[in-house]
Design an enzyme around this catalytic site. Structure first.
Site, PDB file in Angstrom:
ATOM      1  N   SER A 124       0.833  -1.211   0.000  1.00  0.00           N
ATOM      2  CA  SER A 124       0.000   0.000   0.000  1.00  0.00           C
ATOM      3  C   SER A 124       0.861   1.252   0.000  1.00  0.00           C
ATOM      4  CB  SER A 124      -0.891  -0.008   1.249  1.00  0.00           C
ATOM      5  OG  SER A 124      -1.475   1.257   1.449  1.00  0.00           O
ATOM      6  N   TYR A 149      -2.116  -0.544  10.609  1.00  0.00           N
ATOM      7  CA  TYR A 149      -2.375  -1.227   9.332  1.00  0.00           C
ATOM      8  C   TYR A 149      -1.229  -0.934   8.359  1.00  0.00           C
ATOM      9  CZ  TYR A 149      -3.801  -1.427   4.495  1.00  0.00           C
ATOM     10  OH  TYR A 149      -3.802  -1.651   3.150  1.00  0.00           O
ATOM     11  N   LYS A 153       2.047  -3.374   6.698  1.00  0.00           N
ATOM     12  CA  LYS A 153       2.474  -3.455   5.283  1.00  0.00           C
ATOM     13  C   LYS A 153       3.978  -3.183   5.184  1.00  0.00           C
ATOM     14  CE  LYS A 153      -1.542  -4.185   3.233  1.00  0.00           C
ATOM     15  NZ  LYS A 153      -1.834  -5.457   2.571  1.00  0.00           N
TER      16      LYS A 153
HETATM   17  C1  WQD Z   1      -9.712   9.433   0.970  1.00  0.00           C
HETATM   18  C2  WQD Z   1      -9.988  10.913   1.185  1.00  0.00           C
HETATM   19  C3  WQD Z   1     -10.273  11.529   3.470  1.00  0.00           C
HETATM   20  C4  WQD Z   1     -13.994   9.274   4.058  1.00  0.00           C
HETATM   21  C5  WQD Z   1      -6.986   4.435   2.932  1.00  0.00           C
HETATM   22  C6  WQD Z   1      -5.876   3.591   3.456  1.00  0.00           C
HETATM   23  C7  WQD Z   1      -5.025   3.103   2.319  1.00  0.00           C
HETATM   24  C8  WQD Z   1      -5.875   2.424   1.280  1.00  0.00           C
HETATM   25  C9  WQD Z   1      -7.027   3.310   0.844  1.00  0.00           C
HETATM   26  C10 WQD Z   1      -5.661   0.054   1.637  1.00  0.00           C
HETATM   27  C11 WQD Z   1      -9.239  11.497   2.364  1.00  0.00           C
HETATM   28  C12 WQD Z   1     -11.558  11.751   2.692  1.00  0.00           C
HETATM   29  C13 WQD Z   1     -12.838   9.815   3.525  1.00  0.00           C
HETATM   30  C14 WQD Z   1     -15.072  10.128   4.412  1.00  0.00           C
HETATM   31  C15 WQD Z   1     -13.799  12.021   3.662  1.00  0.00           C
HETATM   32  N1  WQD Z   1      -6.367   1.182   1.776  1.00  0.00           N
HETATM   33  N2  WQD Z   1     -12.763  11.167   3.330  1.00  0.00           N
HETATM   34  N3  WQD Z   1     -14.931  11.481   4.203  1.00  0.00           N
HETATM   35  O1  WQD Z   1      -7.330   7.411   3.790  1.00  0.00           O
HETATM   36  O2  WQD Z   1      -6.490   7.846   1.412  1.00  0.00           O
HETATM   37  O3  WQD Z   1      -6.440   5.557   2.294  1.00  0.00           O
HETATM   38  O4  WQD Z   1      -7.740   3.692   2.016  1.00  0.00           O
HETATM   39  O5  WQD Z   1      -4.599  -0.099   1.134  1.00  0.00           O
HETATM   40  O6  WQD Z   1      -4.101   2.193   2.870  1.00  0.00           O
HETATM   41  O7  WQD Z   1      -5.064   4.393   4.278  1.00  0.00           O
HETATM   42  O8  WQD Z   1      -8.632   6.624   1.776  1.00  0.00           O
HETATM   43  O9  WQD Z   1     -10.993   6.724   1.186  1.00  0.00           O
HETATM   44  O10 WQD Z   1     -10.359   6.754   3.651  1.00  0.00           O
HETATM   45  O11 WQD Z   1      -9.917   8.759   2.218  1.00  0.00           O
HETATM   46  O12 WQD Z   1     -13.700  13.246   3.479  1.00  0.00           O
HETATM   47  O13 WQD Z   1     -16.148   9.681   4.920  1.00  0.00           O
HETATM   48  O14 WQD Z   1     -11.372  11.088   1.473  1.00  0.00           O
HETATM   49  O15 WQD Z   1     -10.035  12.584   4.396  1.00  0.00           O
HETATM   50  O16 WQD Z   1      -8.862  12.821   2.036  1.00  0.00           O
HETATM   51  P1  WQD Z   1      -7.184   6.970   2.385  1.00  0.00           P
HETATM   52  P2  WQD Z   1     -10.048   7.157   2.243  1.00  0.00           P
END
Ligand code: WQD
Length: 339
Positions: A124, A149, A153
């Protein structure tokens, strides 16, 4: 090739099994279904018209894992199995280190004992921690992970690199995913998060079908074009296809290779909301809230190396990612159900 896919009924695993079967590979799926359902196997077989050899097993059980390897005599392994909820990992670190690390050790020991020398590991972009600049390439330093998490990785990458170092005939591809979203065009497989979705697009999908009232946008004061978080969203089918090209690379006895799998394009939360609104045809209600702890402002890939060395490039744009996500969500408002 005969490929063992661990965690094959999960979001990325299921899409990768489809691409493997369509490309003529034989697939052995090992999954304990703790975060998915065996119903996905039927959907994969419906899409491809091909059978999957499936085992319900906990890969941390070394004896049972070895028995599967002794029986199936596979040529390669793609390891997806593991726990992957960032928020949950903060509250349950020991469970994450136990499951994610011990399942990999069990698999690699079984590979060693049965002479299997090709492994693709589902890593990741979180292993880069909080990078100094953008876009991120594979030479960026890893470390400084902000949650257990991501740290699992990072640790697993180091364990596998050390194994590779002393086993010169072992071939390892570390694939560092950015933000996988979307679903197969059939709408038969897709992402089904447990409980309240942590990730952006599954949450938006539930708002779009009326399961959630509105999206909370975690902060609009980041140093990005519109203040909301920017990420590199990649269609899960593009991601799956990257695994097949990585397998081909391993067949050429490449040793250790590392690739970022992203589009190289960063989209903000508001950009994704607008793309999703175009896909579903109506507005997605949202509210600007405070930042989520541990989030970084922006994260997107430099995908050059995967193009140069694998001939891989993401094909789908944000619109098709959102359209396919919405189609799956409409077809599965309550996830996979017994028909
Ligand atoms: C994306 C953006 C949030 C939810 C995570 C893991 C990563 C990978 C993908 C496995 C950010 C914003 C989110 C919400 C929001 N997983 N957001 N409201 O955090 O980039 O990555 O998932 O490998 O390892 O860390 O993904 O989709 O949670 O967030 O505003 O309800 O959306 O702040 O900017 P992230 P995400």
């Amino acid at each position: 090739m005969k490929v063992l896919v661990s965690g094959g009924t999960g979001f990325i695993g299921s899409h990768t099994m489809v691409e493997l079967l369509n490309a003529g590979h034989e697939v052995v799926c090992v999954d304990d279904y703790s975060n998915s359902t065996p119903l996905v196997l039927g959907e994969v077989e419906k899409i491809t018209g091909k059978k999957v050899i499936a085992y319900k097993e906990n890969l941390c059980d070394k004896a049972k894992t070895l028995a599967i390897f002794q029986k199936e005599k596979v040529d390669a392994v793609i390891h997806f199995a593991g726990l992957k909820a960032v928020g949950e990992s903060v509250h349950k670190p020991i469970m994450y280190y136990d499951v994610n690390i011990n399942s990999v050790i069990s698999v690699v020991e079984a590979m060693s004992k049965t002479g299997v020398k090709n492994l693709v590991f589902s890593s990741s972009a979180t292993v880069y921690g909080t990078p100094e600049s953008m876009p991120i390439n594979e030479n960026f330093p890893t470390g400084g992970t902000t949650n257990p998490y991501g740290t699992t990785k990072l640790f697993i990458e180091k364990i596998l690199m050390d194994y590779c170092h002393v086993n010169k005939d072992f071939n390892l591809a570390l694939l560092r995913y950015f933000n996988p979203i979307g679903a197969h065009e059939s709408g038969l497989i897709g992402e089904v998060p447990n409980g309240i979705p942590n990730n952006l697009v599954p949450y938006i999908a539930q708002v779009a079908v009326g399961q959630r009232d509105k999206l909370s946008v975690f902060g609009d004061d980041y140093n990005t074009h519109d203040g909301t978080g920017v990420r590199d969203y990649i269609h899960v089918v593009d991601l799956a296809k990257g695994h097949l090209l990585a397998l081909k690379k391993l067949e050429a006895n490449c040793g250790l290779v590392v690739y970022n799998l992203g589009t190289g394009i960063g989209y903000s939360v508001l950009d994704v909301i607008h793309a999703y609104e175009k896909a579903c045809g109506f507005s997605i209600p949202y509210e600007i809230c405070k930042r989520r702890e541990g989030d970084i402002g922006e994260c997107y890939a430099d995908p050059k190396k995967a193009l140069e060395e694998l001939g891989w490039k993401a094909e789908f744009g944000i619109e098709s990612m959102c359209e396919s996500s919405y189609k799956f969500q409409e077809m599965h408002p309550n996830g996979f159900e017994k028909k």
